[in-house]
Design a protein around this motif. Structure first.
Motif, short mmCIF file in Angstrom:
data_model
loop_
_atom_site.label_atom_id
_atom_site.label_comp_id
_atom_site.label_asym_id
_atom_site.label_seq_id
_atom_site.Cartn_x
_atom_site.Cartn_y
_atom_site.Cartn_z
N ARG A 128 0.79 -1.06 0.16
CA ARG A 128 0.38 -0.02 0.11
C ARG A 128 0.30 1.06 -0.28
O ARG A 128 0.36 2.19 -0.66
CB ARG A 128 -1.38 -0.05 1.10
N ARG A 129 1.88 1.30 1.00
CA ARG A 129 2.02 1.97 0.97
C ARG A 129 3.10 2.66 -0.74
O ARG A 129 3.61 3.96 -0.97
CB ARG A 129 3.91 1.34 2.22
N GLN A 189 2.41 1.57 -3.34
CA GLN A 189 1.25 2.34 -4.03
C GLN A 189 1.00 4.18 -3.79
O GLN A 189 1.08 4.55 -5.01
CB GLN A 189 -0.07 1.50 -4.11
N GLU A 190 0.79 3.98 -2.44
CA GLU A 190 0.58 5.41 -2.43
C GLU A 190 1.97 5.81 -3.21
O GLU A 190 1.44 7.55 -3.65
CB GLU A 190 0.23 5.98 -0.95
N GLN A 191 2.65 5.63 -2.76
CA GLN A 191 4.27 6.71 -3.42
C GLN A 191 4.19 6.57 -4.65
O GLN A 191 4.41 7.89 -4.88
CB GLN A 191 4.85 6.36 -2.96
#
Length: 128
Positions: free
Chosen positions: A83-84, A86-88
């Motif tokens: 998730r981190r 993908q958010e980045q």
């Protein structure tokens, strides 16, 4: 008559009273044990065996639960890392879109699509 009395007294010594029979029946109710001491030792051995088996089963279950918990925790950490990332990547794409929109006359949607396509192509795993 004395012989008859002596044989009666001898046979009554071998016979147990009703109370003794009940006591023996209650304590040595299995054909395994002939005496009360054998029964105590036998029951203690059975009990110890049951305790050891229960402890072993509990240990096996605890080890399985621990392994399952470690696996779940690894999955959670992996999902959080994914998730981190993908958010980045989304943040980088948005930043690239904003910077390219400011410096280019092309439509913003075109830049975002091109950047997304490049990111997906870069992220695709290789077959084999």
């Amino acid at each position: 008559l004395t012989i008859l009395n002596s044989s009666l007294s001898h046979s009554s010594q071998n016979m147990a009273t009703v109370g003794e029979r009940i006591k023996n029946l209650g304590s040595a109710n299995s054909s395994r044990w002939a005496t009360k001491e054998e029964e105590k030792a036998g029951r203690a051995a059975i009990h110890e065996g049951q305790k050891k088996r229960a402890a072993w089963l509990k240990q096996q279950q605890d080890e399985k639960n621990e392994a399952d918990n470690e696996h779940v925790q690894r999955d959670r950490l992996t999902a959080a890392e994914r998730r981190r990332q993908q958010e980045q990547e989304i943040g980088e794409l948005l930043q690239a879109q904003e910077s390219s929109a400011a410096g280019s006359s092309k439509p913003a949607g075109f830049q975002f699509t091109a950047a997304a396509t490049a990111a997906v192509a870069k992220k695709k795993p290789r077959a084999g």
